[in-house]
Design a protein around this motif. Structure first.
Motif, PDB file in Angstrom:
ATOM      1  N   ALA A 143      48.303  28.364  36.939  1.00 28.79           N
ATOM      2  CA  ALA A 143      48.287  29.826  36.917  1.00 28.79           C
ATOM      3  C   ALA A 143      47.903  30.355  35.534  1.00 28.79           C
ATOM      4  O   ALA A 143      47.056  31.263  35.411  1.00 28.79           O
ATOM      5  CB  ALA A 143      49.660  30.360  37.333  1.00 28.79           C
ATOM      6  N   ALA A 144      48.536  29.784  34.494  1.00 33.07           N
ATOM      7  CA  ALA A 144      48.222  30.248  33.138  1.00 33.07           C
ATOM      8  C   ALA A 144      46.781  29.937  32.764  1.00 33.07           C
ATOM      9  O   ALA A 144      46.067  30.770  32.166  1.00 33.07           O
ATOM     10  CB  ALA A 144      49.192  29.606  32.140  1.00 33.07           C
ATOM     11  N   GLY A 145      46.326  28.735  33.120  1.00 35.69           N
ATOM     12  CA  GLY A 145      44.956  28.357  32.831  1.00 35.69           C
ATOM     13  C   GLY A 145      43.966  29.229  33.557  1.00 35.69           C
ATOM     14  O   GLY A 145      42.900  29.593  33.021  1.00 35.69           O
ATOM     15  N   THR A 146      44.281  29.596  34.790  1.00 35.83           N
ATOM     16  CA  THR A 146      43.386  30.473  35.557  1.00 35.83           C
ATOM     17  C   THR A 146      43.310  31.852  34.914  1.00 35.83           C
ATOM     18  O   THR A 146      42.213  32.463  34.836  1.00 35.83           O
ATOM     19  CB  THR A 146      43.879  30.581  37.008  1.00 35.83           C
ATOM     20  OG1 THR A 146      43.905  29.284  37.604  1.00 35.83           O
ATOM     21  CG2 THR A 146      42.968  31.488  37.822  1.00 35.83           C
ATOM     22  N   ALA A 147      44.454  32.374  34.470  1.00 32.78           N
ATOM     23  CA  ALA A 147      44.437  33.684  33.810  1.00 32.78           C
ATOM     24  C   ALA A 147      43.567  33.642  32.560  1.00 32.78           C
ATOM     25  O   ALA A 147      42.777  34.577  32.297  1.00 32.78           O
ATOM     26  CB  ALA A 147      45.870  34.098  33.460  1.00 32.78           C
ATOM     27  N   LEU A 148      43.682  32.573  31.766  1.00 36.03           N
ATOM     28  CA  LEU A 148      42.850  32.448  30.565  1.00 36.03           C
ATOM     29  C   LEU A 148      41.376  32.279  30.914  1.00 36.03           C
ATOM     30  O   LEU A 148      40.505  32.827  30.252  1.00 36.03           O
ATOM     31  CB  LEU A 148      43.344  31.256  29.738  1.00 36.03           C
ATOM     32  CG  LEU A 148      44.726  31.407  29.082  1.00 36.03           C
ATOM     33  CD1 LEU A 148      45.164  30.091  28.448  1.00 36.03           C
ATOM     34  CD2 LEU A 148      44.696  32.524  28.036  1.00 36.03           C
ATOM     35  N   PHE A 152      38.108  34.525  29.892  1.00 33.12           N
ATOM     36  CA  PHE A 152      37.187  33.890  28.949  1.00 33.12           C
ATOM     37  C   PHE A 152      35.772  34.441  29.138  1.00 33.12           C
ATOM     38  O   PHE A 152      35.278  34.566  30.265  1.00 33.12           O
ATOM     39  CB  PHE A 152      37.189  32.375  29.181  1.00 33.12           C
ATOM     40  CG  PHE A 152      36.256  31.627  28.283  1.00 33.12           C
ATOM     41  CD1 PHE A 152      36.549  31.428  26.936  1.00 33.12           C
ATOM     42  CD2 PHE A 152      35.044  31.130  28.779  1.00 33.12           C
ATOM     43  CE1 PHE A 152      35.673  30.743  26.113  1.00 33.12           C
ATOM     44  CE2 PHE A 152      34.168  30.442  27.959  1.00 33.12           C
ATOM     45  CZ  PHE A 152      34.484  30.253  26.628  1.00 33.12           C
ATOM     46  N   ASP A 153      35.136  34.739  28.003  1.00 33.77           N
ATOM     47  CA  ASP A 153      33.759  35.251  28.028  1.00 33.77           C
ATOM     48  C   ASP A 153      32.839  34.154  27.500  1.00 33.77           C
ATOM     49  O   ASP A 153      32.870  33.846  26.295  1.00 33.77           O
ATOM     50  CB  ASP A 153      33.654  36.502  27.153  1.00 33.77           C
ATOM     51  CG  ASP A 153      32.262  37.152  27.254  1.00 33.77           C
ATOM     52  OD1 ASP A 153      31.389  36.580  27.935  1.00 33.77           O
ATOM     53  OD2 ASP A 153      32.078  38.221  26.657  1.00 33.77           O
ATOM     54  N   PRO A 154      32.004  33.553  28.375  1.00 35.22           N
ATOM     55  CA  PRO A 154      31.131  32.481  27.914  1.00 35.22           C
ATOM     56  C   PRO A 154      30.152  32.925  26.831  1.00 35.22           C
ATOM     57  O   PRO A 154      29.757  32.127  25.973  1.00 35.22           O
ATOM     58  CB  PRO A 154      30.397  32.058  29.187  1.00 35.22           C
ATOM     59  CG  PRO A 154      31.253  32.539  30.308  1.00 35.22           C
ATOM     60  CD  PRO A 154      31.883  33.787  29.815  1.00 35.22           C
ATOM     61  N   VAL A 159      38.481  34.607  24.462  1.00 36.40           N
ATOM     62  CA  VAL A 159      39.286  35.191  25.537  1.00 36.40           C
ATOM     63  C   VAL A 159      39.454  36.666  25.240  1.00 36.40           C
ATOM     64  O   VAL A 159      39.990  37.055  24.194  1.00 36.40           O
ATOM     65  CB  VAL A 159      40.669  34.511  25.625  1.00 36.40           C
ATOM     66  CG1 VAL A 159      41.534  35.220  26.661  1.00 36.40           C
ATOM     67  CG2 VAL A 159      40.523  33.032  25.962  1.00 36.40           C
ATOM     68  N   GLU A 160      38.977  37.496  26.181  1.00 41.88           N
ATOM     69  CA  GLU A 160      39.040  38.933  26.003  1.00 41.88           C
ATOM     70  C   GLU A 160      40.450  39.446  26.321  1.00 41.88           C
ATOM     71  O   GLU A 160      40.966  39.214  27.428  1.00 41.88           O
ATOM     72  CB  GLU A 160      38.035  39.625  26.918  1.00 41.88           C
ATOM     73  CG  GLU A 160      36.589  39.254  26.649  1.00 41.88           C
ATOM     74  CD  GLU A 160      36.132  39.728  25.264  1.00 41.88           C
ATOM     75  OE1 GLU A 160      36.726  40.705  24.740  1.00 41.88           O
ATOM     76  OE2 GLU A 160      35.203  39.109  24.715  1.00 41.88           O
ATOM     77  N   PRO A 161      41.115  40.121  25.355  1.00 44.08           N
ATOM     78  CA  PRO A 161      42.487  40.609  25.595  1.00 44.08           C
ATOM     79  C   PRO A 161      42.592  41.537  26.795  1.00 44.08           C
ATOM     80  O   PRO A 161      43.574  41.470  27.559  1.00 44.08           O
ATOM     81  CB  PRO A 161      42.836  41.332  24.291  1.00 44.08           C
ATOM     82  CG  PRO A 161      41.949  40.695  23.271  1.00 44.08           C
ATOM     83  CD  PRO A 161      40.672  40.385  23.982  1.00 44.08           C
ATOM     84  N   ASP A 162      41.616  42.406  26.965  1.00 39.85           N
ATOM     85  CA  ASP A 162      41.674  43.337  28.098  1.00 39.85           C
ATOM     86  C   ASP A 162      41.625  42.594  29.431  1.00 39.85           C
ATOM     87  O   ASP A 162      42.358  42.926  30.376  1.00 39.85           O
ATOM     88  CB  ASP A 162      40.529  44.340  28.015  1.00 39.85           C
ATOM     89  CG  ASP A 162      40.672  45.270  26.805  1.00 39.85           C
ATOM     90  OD1 ASP A 162      41.808  45.374  26.280  1.00 39.85           O
ATOM     91  OD2 ASP A 162      39.659  45.865  26.404  1.00 39.85           O
ATOM     92  N   SER A 167      44.184  39.970  34.238  1.00 40.24           N
ATOM     93  CA  SER A 167      44.326  38.777  35.089  1.00 40.24           C
ATOM     94  C   SER A 167      45.732  38.175  35.051  1.00 40.24           C
ATOM     95  O   SER A 167      46.179  37.559  36.038  1.00 40.24           O
ATOM     96  CB  SER A 167      43.310  37.713  34.671  1.00 40.24           C
ATOM     97  OG  SER A 167      43.540  37.301  33.322  1.00 40.24           O
ATOM     98  N   ALA A 168      46.443  38.338  33.943  1.00 40.07           N
ATOM     99  CA  ALA A 168      47.769  37.715  33.812  1.00 40.07           C
ATOM    100  C   ALA A 168      48.747  38.193  34.877  1.00 40.07           C
ATOM    101  O   ALA A 168      49.440  37.371  35.523  1.00 40.07           O
ATOM    102  CB  ALA A 168      48.326  37.945  32.405  1.00 40.07           C
ATOM    103  N   PRO A 169      48.883  39.512  35.132  1.00 39.87           N
ATOM    104  CA  PRO A 169      49.804  39.945  36.194  1.00 39.87           C
ATOM    105  C   PRO A 169      49.415  39.406  37.568  1.00 39.87           C
ATOM    106  O   PRO A 169      50.272  39.051  38.377  1.00 39.87           O
ATOM    107  CB  PRO A 169      49.699  41.476  36.150  1.00 39.87           C
ATOM    108  CG  PRO A 169      49.249  41.784  34.763  1.00 39.87           C
ATOM    109  CD  PRO A 169      48.315  40.663  34.410  1.00 39.87           C
ATOM    110  N   GLN A 170      48.118  39.363  37.812  1.00 39.92           N
ATOM    111  CA  GLN A 170      47.674  38.837  39.104  1.00 39.92           C
ATOM    112  C   GLN A 170      48.085  37.380  39.276  1.00 39.92           C
ATOM    113  O   GLN A 170      48.581  36.978  40.326  1.00 39.92           O
ATOM    114  CB  GLN A 170      46.150  38.993  39.214  1.00 39.92           C
ATOM    115  CG  GLN A 170      45.655  40.424  39.157  1.00 39.92           C
ATOM    116  CD  GLN A 170      44.149  40.499  39.190  1.00 39.92           C
ATOM    117  OE1 GLN A 170      43.472  39.623  39.710  1.00 39.92           O
ATOM    118  NE2 GLN A 170      43.600  41.570  38.617  1.00 39.92           N
ATOM    119  N   MET A 171      47.849  36.611  38.213  1.00 45.79           N
ATOM    120  CA  MET A 171      48.212  35.196  38.312  1.00 45.79           C
ATOM    121  C   MET A 171      49.727  35.008  38.277  1.00 45.79           C
ATOM    122  O   MET A 171      50.252  34.039  38.820  1.00 45.79           O
ATOM    123  CB  MET A 171      47.557  34.405  37.184  1.00 45.79           C
ATOM    124  CG  MET A 171      46.036  34.367  37.281  1.00 45.79           C
ATOM    125  SD  MET A 171      45.438  33.986  38.967  1.00 45.79           S
ATOM    126  CE  MET A 171      46.219  32.421  39.264  1.00 45.79           C
ATOM    127  N   GLY A 172      50.441  35.974  37.651  1.00 48.30           N
ATOM    128  CA  GLY A 172      51.909  35.917  37.705  1.00 48.30           C
ATOM    129  C   GLY A 172      52.408  36.060  39.130  1.00 48.30           C
ATOM    130  O   GLY A 172      53.329  35.356  39.564  1.00 48.30           O
TER     131      GLY A 172
END
Length: 439
Positions: A143-148, A152-154, A159-162, A167-172
């Motif tokens: 879950a944490a890796g997916t949020a990161l 992530f911007d290739p 990793v874009e903070p916005d 994504s973090a709440p969704q993966m939570g």
């Protein structure tokens, strides 16, 4: 799916019990069948994820990397995961899961469509791992890796903070759902296996009780047959031996008529013994009671005893008694054993057999005027016959007394309770018979 404390149903496959219908064997059989559907579902999810990437805007290197990662997941499952699902080898299972999590994060990092793989990987974590700590760690890492990866911007390599905040709440939520569903499913399967084991233990206990009951029944039947043989055939053979010896002595002194009478008694006793043996084999009532009453059987028994031993026998018994067949057998066998003891030990000149009923029950008394009990009667040790008689009487709720008779000799008294005779004492004439009249 399972937890660290309890192996999953599939984990017991290698140790399936030998009993074909055991509950755990049935549970393992269900697991082995269901694993095939897991294979189909996983393959469908992976193929649909690959098709989604092909039809999306993913192009060039990103597409190649994504498809390569999906291919690694598929090959890893065919090589490690599929085997681990059946053998429950935890080393193989965790190697595959690490590869699957890493490749999923790679695909998600290339395009958000890679999140479709989460349906398969979250499920496989709970299905393949048997350690709770590993299941939780892998789910959190995924879950944490997916949020990161989503943040992530290739292009910038950052990793874009916005994006991470989005994504973090969704993966939570996804993590909470995965943990809740996984723990609940693991608990359910753990309970199912526990119940299956309890059913196996219950069946084993029932089988053991059945064996113990069978063995007890066999022992009881052996004891019953041994007692029947002692009370009937053994005593009959003893009479035959004594009569044959007496006939031989008569022939030695030229008393052919007396010897002939003895041989006639030998033949009669042998016929009675044969009838007893047939009744014993057929497990039916004693031969003397077949087609007759207890009083008639006692009269024949007393008459034969008088003829064989020359001892005067006085029998007192009602013509009709209200007794159960079981009580008839107990009283007849008790009389046989008491008279056999008189023959062997008493050296008596007279024996009295008295059968009566009163409000309290039925009483059979056999008394003789012989030598009586040993001087140390309080420490008198009962032999096999008296022990068997006592057990027979006790089985019918009665009591047995063995002691000195009034005026000398020995008295054996058997009392059976009145419960077996609901109609009360029998009425009618009482027959008093002496040795010369008993037939």
């Amino acid at each position: 799916m399972t937890t660290a404390e309890t192996p999953s149903p599939g984990g017991a496959v290698a140790g399936v019990v030998d009993t074909a219908d055991a509950a755990t064997a049935q549970l393992d059989g269900t697991w082995a069948r269901d694993v095939r559907w897991w294979d189909v579902a996983f393959t469908v999810i992976v193929v649909l994820s690959a098709l989604a990437l092909l039809t999306a805007d993913v192009r060039g290197t990103a597409l190649a990397v994504s498809l390569a990662a999906v291919a690694v997941i598929l090959v890893g499952y065919l090589g490690w995961g599929r085997r681990a699902a059946r053998t429950r080898d935890q080393v193989t299972a965790h190697v595959y899961l690490v590869v699957a999590v890493a490749c999923t994060l790679v695909v998600v990092g290339q395009d958000a469509l890679g999140t479709l793989l989460l349906f398969a990987v979250f499920t496989q974590i709970w299905m393949l791992s048997e350690h709770l700590w590993a299941q939780v760690v892998l789910c959190v890492a995924l879950a944490a890796g997916t949020a990161l990866a989503l943040a992530f911007d290739p292009a910038t390599g950052r990793v874009e903070p916005d994006e991470l905040a989005s994504s973090a709440p969704q993966m939570g939520v996804a993590l909470a759902f995965a943990l809740s569903l996984g723990l609940w499913t693991a608990h359910t399967m753990r309970q199912a296996e526990r119940h299956a084991r309890l059913v196996d233990e219950l069946r084993a206990t029932q089988a053991e009780l059945g064996r113990a009951s069978h063995e007890a029944g066999v022992l009881a039947e052996r004891e019953r047959v041994a007692q029947e043989i002692h009370d009937t055939l053994a005593q009959g053979f003893t009479s035959v031996v004594m009569l044959a010896q007496a006939a031989s002595a008569d022939l030695d002194r030229g008393a052919a008529d007396a010897a002939r009478e003895r041989l006639a008694l030998v033949e009669s006793t042998a016929r009675d013994n044969l009838a007893e043996a047939r009744a014993l084999v057929a497990a039916s009532a004693p031969a003397p009671l077949q087609g007759g009453t207890l009083s008639e059987a006692l009269r024949r028994l007393a008459g034969r005893f008088a003829e064989e031993t020359g001892t005067r026998v006085e029998l007192t018994a009602p013509e009709a008694l209200r007794l159960s067949s079981a009580d008839d057998v107990v009283l007849l066998r008790s009389a046989q054993e008491a008279l056999a003891n008189v023959r062997r030990h008493a050296a008596a000149a007279a024996v009295r057999v008295d059968l009566r009923q009163d409000a309290e029950g039925t009483v059979l008394e056999v008394s003789d005027d012989g030598r009586g009990l040993p001087a140390d009667a309080p420490g008198f040790t009962e032999g096999y016959g008296l022990r068997g008689m006592r057990e027979r009487v006790a089985a019918e709720g009665g009591s047995l007394e063995v002691g000195p008779a009034p005026g000398g000799g020995t008295r054996v008294a058997v009392r059976l309770p009145a419960g077996a005779s609901p109609d009360g004492p029998a009425t009618g004439a009482r027959a008093t018979t002496r040795a010369g009249d008993v037939r």
